[in-house]
Design an enzyme around this catalytic site. Structure first.
Site, PDB file in Angstrom:
ATOM      1  N   SER A 274       0.588  -1.252   0.197  1.00  0.00           N
ATOM      2  CA  SER A 274       0.039  -0.170   0.218  1.00  0.00           C
ATOM      3  C   SER A 274       1.002   1.193   0.135  1.00  0.00           C
ATOM      4  CB  SER A 274      -0.922   0.213   1.214  1.00  0.00           C
ATOM      5  OG  SER A 274      -1.940  -0.833   0.986  1.00  0.00           O
TER       6      SER A 274
ATOM      7  N   GLU B 295      -0.184  18.448  -6.777  1.00  0.00           N
ATOM      8  CA  GLU B 295      -1.510  18.484  -7.382  1.00  0.00           C
ATOM      9  C   GLU B 295      -2.463  17.364  -7.017  1.00  0.00           C
ATOM     10  OE1 GLU B 295       1.391  17.852  -8.825  1.00  0.00           O
ATOM     11  OE2 GLU B 295       1.983  19.702  -9.996  1.00  0.00           O
ATOM     12  N   SER B 296      -2.352  16.968  -5.787  1.00  0.00           N
ATOM     13  CA  SER B 296      -3.110  15.989  -5.082  1.00  0.00           C
ATOM     14  C   SER B 296      -2.311  14.651  -4.883  1.00  0.00           C
ATOM     15  CB  SER B 296      -4.504  16.055  -5.765  1.00  0.00           C
ATOM     16  OG  SER B 296      -5.331  17.163  -5.413  1.00  0.00           O
TER      17      SER B 296
ATOM     18  N   HIS C  31      -3.149   0.209  -3.783  1.00  0.00           N
ATOM     19  CA  HIS C  31      -3.049  -1.072  -2.810  1.00  0.00           C
ATOM     20  C   HIS C  31      -3.070  -2.309  -3.762  1.00  0.00           C
ATOM     21  CE1 HIS C  31      -4.353   1.526   0.156  1.00  0.00           C
ATOM     22  NE2 HIS C  31      -5.147   2.210  -0.754  1.00  0.00           N
TER      23      HIS C  31
ATOM     24  N   CYS D  79      -4.996  17.822  -9.947  1.00  0.00           N
ATOM     25  CA  CYS D  79      -5.637  19.215  -9.924  1.00  0.00           C
ATOM     26  C   CYS D  79      -4.535  19.910 -11.018  1.00  0.00           C
ATOM     27  CB  CYS D  79      -5.532  20.106  -8.814  1.00  0.00           C
ATOM     28  SG  CYS D  79      -6.411  19.447  -7.622  1.00  0.00           S
TER      29      CYS D  79
END
Lengths: 138, 138
Positions: B58, B65-66, B71, B86
């Site tokens: 994970s 930008e985010s 996983h 973004c």
């Protein structure tokens, strides 16, 4: 062991009209996100949070049951939160907690199943047998 | 400055029938996820990856930008990836790169708009004016 229809459930949340001071404070956001994970019944593995100048906060909490993430836009009173969980924990407890702590006056959410087991079996070259929940060891 | 209809775009990907050896190697997965971010044109802020015994990996890459998350379930050849971006970068470049590097023989994706600006304006108590893209300073 529980036979699974999906490996995970993923809730995408839009928190509108939040407390702008909360949304711009990275320490507070990290505290709330970690507490949300704990209240869901999740086990926190690691969390990372970052404050972007002059704007909002981005962060992720890796849990042994997948992840929680947040991105905040304080100037718009808006936060995008994801609660992706596997196994027998309840992400909606985290949803409710964050709604309250972010002071959100309006929420919207979408729940997307992740890892639909019938599709995993369909596209696997192997006979996977029955797919069951296996708690991870952190 | 570009007027925005949404603050972000969020692509949820199901990678089926992947290379199981890749899916169980945390160093390789971290390398591919970071490279996927770079190829999208994103700026990496921090990445965290964790290997769960005896199963998968994970991890999250926080970008300015985010985020990108993954996983993996090596035993099922399956990986769940999120590309939340973004601004003016192209998450599909990362999608294509990961499809190739994970050796996925079948993909499915869902794109969800995040932070629809007309809704943010609707639910805000303030007049927010025109919502435009403002690149973050890391």
């Amino acid at each position: 062991m529980t036979k699974l229809d999906t490996l995970g459930r993923h809730i995408l949340v839009e928190y509108y009209n939040c407390d702008e001071d909360v949304l711009r404070d990275p320490a507070v956001i990290e505290q709330y996100m970690n507490e949300a994970a704990v209240r869901c019944g999740a086990t926190i593995v690691q969390s990372v949070f970052h404050h972007f100048n002059p704007w909002g906060v981005s962060g992720a909490v890796i849990i042994s049951e997948s992840h929680l993430t947040i991105h905040t836009w304080p100037e718009y009173g808006y936060a995008a939160v994801d609660l992706f969980t596997c196994g027998d924990i309840n992400p909606w407890v985290g949803f409710d907690y964050l709604e309250k702590m972010l002071g959100s006056q309006k929420t919207e959410s979408t729940e997307i199943p992740r890892g639909v087991t019938s599709k995993i079996q369909r596209y696997s070259p192997h006979n996977l047998g029955v797919i069951v929940h296996k708690p991870a060891e952190v």
